[in-house]
Design a protein around this motif. Structure first.
Motif, PDB file in Angstrom:
ATOM      1  N   MET A   1      54.833  20.044  57.025  1.00 29.48           N
ATOM      2  CA  MET A   1      56.569  20.189  56.866  1.00 29.48           C
ATOM      3  C   MET A   1      56.899  18.680  56.864  1.00 29.48           C
ATOM      4  O   MET A   1      56.401  18.127  57.685  1.00 29.48           O
ATOM      5  N   THR A   2      57.920  18.606  55.991  1.00 31.53           N
ATOM      6  CA  THR A   2      58.797  17.464  56.276  1.00 31.53           C
ATOM      7  C   THR A   2      60.131  17.630  56.733  1.00 31.53           C
ATOM      8  O   THR A   2      60.984  18.752  56.246  1.00 31.53           O
ATOM      9  N   PHE A   3      60.663  16.827  57.711  1.00 37.56           N
ATOM     10  CA  PHE A   3      61.830  16.924  58.361  1.00 37.56           C
ATOM     11  C   PHE A   3      62.546  15.742  58.157  1.00 37.56           C
ATOM     12  O   PHE A   3      62.031  14.473  58.289  1.00 37.56           O
ATOM     13  N   THR A   4      63.859  15.787  58.168  1.00 38.23           N
ATOM     14  CA  THR A   4      64.762  14.424  58.283  1.00 38.23           C
ATOM     15  C   THR A   4      64.780  14.043  59.714  1.00 38.23           C
ATOM     16  O   THR A   4      64.589  14.813  60.599  1.00 38.23           O
ATOM     17  N   PRO A   5      65.181  12.940  59.875  1.00 39.80           N
ATOM     18  CA  PRO A   5      65.356  12.415  61.322  1.00 39.80           C
ATOM     19  C   PRO A   5      66.193  13.255  62.174  1.00 39.80           C
ATOM     20  O   PRO A   5      65.776  13.603  63.573  1.00 39.80           O
ATOM     21  N   SER A   6      67.235  13.785  61.766  1.00 38.11           N
ATOM     22  CA  SER A   6      68.131  14.484  62.536  1.00 38.11           C
ATOM     23  C   SER A   6      67.660  16.017  62.745  1.00 38.11           C
ATOM     24  O   SER A   6      67.844  16.484  63.841  1.00 38.11           O
ATOM     25  N   GLN A   7      66.900  16.458  61.722  1.00 36.25           N
ATOM     26  CA  GLN A   7      66.189  17.939  62.000  1.00 36.25           C
ATOM     27  C   GLN A   7      65.073  17.814  63.001  1.00 36.25           C
ATOM     28  O   GLN A   7      64.999  18.731  63.904  1.00 36.25           O
ATOM     29  N   ARG A   8      64.464  16.626  62.634  1.00 37.69           N
ATOM     30  CA  ARG A   8      63.479  16.438  64.017  1.00 37.69           C
ATOM     31  C   ARG A   8      63.750  16.184  65.256  1.00 37.69           C
ATOM     32  O   ARG A   8      63.342  16.849  66.120  1.00 37.69           O
ATOM     33  N   GLU A   9      64.779  15.486  65.499  1.00 38.62           N
ATOM     34  CA  GLU A   9      65.626  15.335  66.871  1.00 38.62           C
ATOM     35  C   GLU A   9      65.857  16.679  67.295  1.00 38.62           C
ATOM     36  O   GLU A   9      65.836  17.035  68.442  1.00 38.62           O
ATOM     37  N   PHE A  10      66.690  17.374  66.514  1.00 37.22           N
ATOM     38  CA  PHE A  10      67.260  18.680  66.968  1.00 37.22           C
ATOM     39  C   PHE A  10      65.964  19.547  67.356  1.00 37.22           C
ATOM     40  O   PHE A  10      66.038  20.123  68.482  1.00 37.22           O
ATOM     41  N   ILE A  11      64.879  19.668  66.626  1.00 38.27           N
ATOM     42  CA  ILE A  11      63.927  20.471  66.973  1.00 38.27           C
ATOM     43  C   ILE A  11      63.171  20.060  68.239  1.00 38.27           C
ATOM     44  O   ILE A  11      62.819  20.970  69.189  1.00 38.27           O
ATOM     45  N   ASN A  12      62.986  18.901  68.305  1.00 39.27           N
ATOM     46  CA  ASN A  12      62.238  18.176  69.389  1.00 39.27           C
ATOM     47  C   ASN A  12      63.295  18.542  70.791  1.00 39.27           C
ATOM     48  O   ASN A  12      62.703  18.967  71.855  1.00 39.27           O
ATOM     49  N   VAL A  13      64.525  18.540  70.817  1.00 34.89           N
ATOM     50  CA  VAL A  13      65.374  18.642  71.957  1.00 34.89           C
ATOM     51  C   VAL A  13      65.378  20.237  72.217  1.00 34.89           C
ATOM     52  O   VAL A  13      65.170  20.650  73.542  1.00 34.89           O
ATOM     53  N   SER A  14      65.183  21.130  71.188  1.00 25.39           N
ATOM     54  CA  SER A  14      65.235  22.468  71.250  1.00 25.39           C
ATOM     55  C   SER A  14      63.817  22.936  72.105  1.00 25.39           C
ATOM     56  O   SER A  14      63.626  23.686  73.096  1.00 25.39           O
ATOM     57  N   ILE A  15      62.784  22.300  71.730  1.00 26.17           N
ATOM     58  CA  ILE A  15      61.412  22.419  72.042  1.00 26.17           C
ATOM     59  C   ILE A  15      61.182  22.250  73.314  1.00 26.17           C
ATOM     60  O   ILE A  15      60.764  22.858  74.427  1.00 26.17           O
ATOM     61  N   TYR A  16      61.699  20.816  73.725  1.00 25.84           N
ATOM     62  CA  TYR A  16      61.704  20.378  75.202  1.00 25.84           C
ATOM     63  C   TYR A  16      62.450  21.193  76.048  1.00 25.84           C
ATOM     64  O   TYR A  16      61.863  21.384  77.317  1.00 25.84           O
ATOM     65  N   LEU A  63      55.234  21.359  69.001  1.00 21.80           N
ATOM     66  CA  LEU A  63      55.770  19.909  69.063  1.00 21.80           C
ATOM     67  C   LEU A  63      54.820  18.989  68.237  1.00 21.80           C
ATOM     68  O   LEU A  63      55.473  18.109  67.676  1.00 21.80           O
ATOM     69  N   LYS A  64      53.736  19.044  68.720  1.00 21.14           N
ATOM     70  CA  LYS A  64      52.630  18.037  67.766  1.00 21.14           C
ATOM     71  C   LYS A  64      52.842  18.266  66.263  1.00 21.14           C
ATOM     72  O   LYS A  64      52.753  17.272  65.634  1.00 21.14           O
ATOM     73  N   MET A  65      52.878  19.510  65.721  1.00 18.62           N
ATOM     74  CA  MET A  65      53.128  19.855  64.348  1.00 18.62           C
ATOM     75  C   MET A  65      54.325  19.234  63.934  1.00 18.62           C
ATOM     76  O   MET A  65      54.292  18.563  62.770  1.00 18.62           O
ATOM     77  N   VAL A  66      55.230  19.246  64.525  1.00 19.72           N
ATOM     78  CA  VAL A  66      56.566  18.851  64.032  1.00 19.72           C
ATOM     79  C   VAL A  66      56.684  17.222  64.011  1.00 19.72           C
ATOM     80  O   VAL A  66      57.217  16.500  62.945  1.00 19.72           O
ATOM     81  N   ASN A  67      56.028  16.554  64.854  1.00 17.56           N
ATOM     82  CA  ASN A  67      56.084  15.260  65.285  1.00 17.56           C
ATOM     83  C   ASN A  67      54.979  14.524  64.412  1.00 17.56           C
ATOM     84  O   ASN A  67      54.973  13.254  64.460  1.00 17.56           O
ATOM     85  N   THR A  68      54.059  15.345  63.656  1.00 18.93           N
ATOM     86  CA  THR A  68      52.903  14.716  62.861  1.00 18.93           C
ATOM     87  C   THR A  68      53.539  14.154  61.685  1.00 18.93           C
ATOM     88  O   THR A  68      54.247  14.682  60.945  1.00 18.93           O
ATOM     89  N   VAL A  69      53.432  12.839  61.329  1.00 22.01           N
ATOM     90  CA  VAL A  69      53.737  11.833  60.110  1.00 22.01           C
ATOM     91  C   VAL A  69      53.058  12.228  59.145  1.00 22.01           C
ATOM     92  O   VAL A  69      51.842  12.238  59.113  1.00 22.01           O
ATOM     93  N   GLU A  70      53.377  12.923  58.010  1.00 27.82           N
ATOM     94  CA  GLU A  70      52.671  12.986  56.828  1.00 27.82           C
ATOM     95  C   GLU A  70      52.612  12.038  55.979  1.00 27.82           C
ATOM     96  O   GLU A  70      53.804  11.274  55.796  1.00 27.82           O
TER      97      GLU A  70
END
Length: 70
Positions: A1-16, A63-70
């Motif tokens: 999955m590919t996320f924009t930086p803002s999407q990744r930040e939102f997902i990370n904040v929500s998961i944390y 969290l690991k899946m979201v932050n994995t750089v493809e």
């Protein structure tokens, strides 16, 4: 999955935030199990504790899946 930086930040904040909530639940159930004398209640609390631990593991893998750089 590919996320924009803002999407990744939102997902990370929500998961944390959810990880924090689940950790508090785990601590609460652990304390409750230590204080409880009734075996049936302890078993029920242990089952709830296991559910929260499973959610923690699932969130950590997400969290690991979201932050994995493809």
């Amino acid at each position: 999955m590919t996320f924009t930086p803002s999407q990744r930040e939102f997902i990370n904040v929500s998961i944390y935030a959810e990880l924090d909530r689940q950790r508090k639940h785990v601590k609460w159930y652990q304390d409750l199990i230590e204080q409880e004398n009734s075996v049936p209640f302890k078993n029920g609390y242990r089952q709830m504790l296991e559910n929260h631990v499973a959610k923690l593991e699932e969130l950590e893998s997400l969290l690991k899946m979201v932050n994995t750089v493809e």
